[in-house]
Design a protein around this motif. Structure first.
Motif, PDB file in Angstrom:
ATOM      1  N   ASN A  33      10.722 -31.694  -8.092  1.00  0.00           N
ATOM      2  CA  ASN A  33      10.543 -32.102  -9.481  1.00  0.00           C
ATOM      3  C   ASN A  33      10.236 -30.931 -10.405  1.00  0.00           C
ATOM      4  OD1 ASN A  33      10.925 -35.051  -9.588  1.00  0.00           O
ATOM      5  ND2 ASN A  33       9.387 -34.980  -7.983  1.00  0.00           N
ATOM      6  N   GLU A  34       9.469 -29.969  -9.919  1.00  0.00           N
ATOM      7  CA  GLU A  34       9.200 -28.782 -10.737  1.00  0.00           C
ATOM      8  C   GLU A  34      10.483 -27.987 -10.959  1.00  0.00           C
ATOM      9  OE1 GLU A  34       6.414 -28.093 -12.479  1.00  0.00           O
ATOM     10  OE2 GLU A  34       5.747 -30.033 -11.722  1.00  0.00           O
ATOM     11  N   GLY A  35      11.319 -27.926  -9.939  1.00  0.00           N
ATOM     12  CA  GLY A  35      12.608 -27.261 -10.088  1.00  0.00           C
ATOM     13  C   GLY A  35      13.504 -27.970 -11.084  1.00  0.00           C
ATOM     14  N   LEU A  36      13.501 -29.288 -11.035  1.00  0.00           N
ATOM     15  CA  LEU A  36      14.305 -30.054 -11.987  1.00  0.00           C
ATOM     16  C   LEU A  36      13.770 -29.902 -13.411  1.00  0.00           C
ATOM     17  CD1 LEU A  36      14.938 -33.229  -9.833  1.00  0.00           C
ATOM     18  CD2 LEU A  36      16.603 -31.465 -10.449  1.00  0.00           C
ATOM     19  N   LEU A  37      12.457 -29.797 -13.539  1.00  0.00           N
ATOM     20  CA  LEU A  37      11.873 -29.553 -14.857  1.00  0.00           C
ATOM     21  C   LEU A  37      12.323 -28.191 -15.387  1.00  0.00           C
ATOM     22  CD1 LEU A  37      10.018 -30.325 -17.208  1.00  0.00           C
ATOM     23  CD2 LEU A  37       8.118 -29.326 -15.897  1.00  0.00           C
ATOM     24  N   ALA A  38      12.330 -27.182 -14.538  1.00  0.00           N
ATOM     25  CA  ALA A  38      12.794 -25.856 -14.962  1.00  0.00           C
ATOM     26  C   ALA A  38      14.239 -25.923 -15.454  1.00  0.00           C
ATOM     27  CB  ALA A  38      12.672 -24.854 -13.812  1.00  0.00           C
ATOM     28  N   LEU A  39      15.084 -26.666 -14.756  1.00  0.00           N
ATOM     29  CA  LEU A  39      16.475 -26.832 -15.190  1.00  0.00           C
ATOM     30  C   LEU A  39      16.554 -27.541 -16.538  1.00  0.00           C
ATOM     31  CD1 LEU A  39      18.098 -27.826 -11.792  1.00  0.00           C
ATOM     32  CD2 LEU A  39      18.716 -25.819 -13.154  1.00  0.00           C
TER      33      LEU A  39
END
Length: 135
Positions: A33-39
């Motif tokens: 989820n943190e990775g998706l937020l970064a995207l």
């Protein structure tokens, strides 16, 4: 390139999403989820700030890596797709993204503030900054 942008955007907007078949599992995967937020953050900055572009191949690779990570943790393709495509959860991601902006003195409605944030992310070489490039 248009297809790639759509895929990255759909993945980015889906963090926190949990479709019917996904249950509560994927929304509890903090690193995904943190990775998706970064995207999502990088995508909004590159769309709104004319002096910053996106590193599309890097974003695509990162998005694919997140999807592979979910798969390696036992989530099926159907669960991942349900997670990605839930409209209610896409809205939750937009709110998380906007909260991220606000916490850093930017606004999703103010392109210049997004440019300032984008340049700071690039300078810090943060995960978000690595997905962006100054034009």
């Amino acid at each position: 390139m248009k297809r790639m942008t759509a895929l990255v955007l759909s993945l980015a907007l889906s963090a926190g999403a949990a479709g019917a078949s996904a249950g509560a599992g994927l929304e509890n995967e903090r690193d995904i989820n943190e990775g998706l937020l970064a995207l999502a953050v990088a995508d909004k900055i590159r769309r709104e700030c004319s002096s910053i572009g996106g590193k599309f191949f890097k974003a695509q690779s990162y998005a694919n890596g997140l999807k592979s990570l979910a798969s390696a943790r036992g989530y099926s393709e159907a669960e991942i797709d349900a997670y990605i495509n839930d409209d209610v959860e896409k809205e939750k991601m937009r709110q998380r993204r906007n909260d991220y902006f606000e916490a850093r003195g930017a606004s999703n409605l103010d392109a210049e503030s997004l440019c300032v944030l984008g340049r700071a992310e690039i300078a810090q070489k943060s995960r978000i900054g690595q997905l962006l490039r100054a034009k």
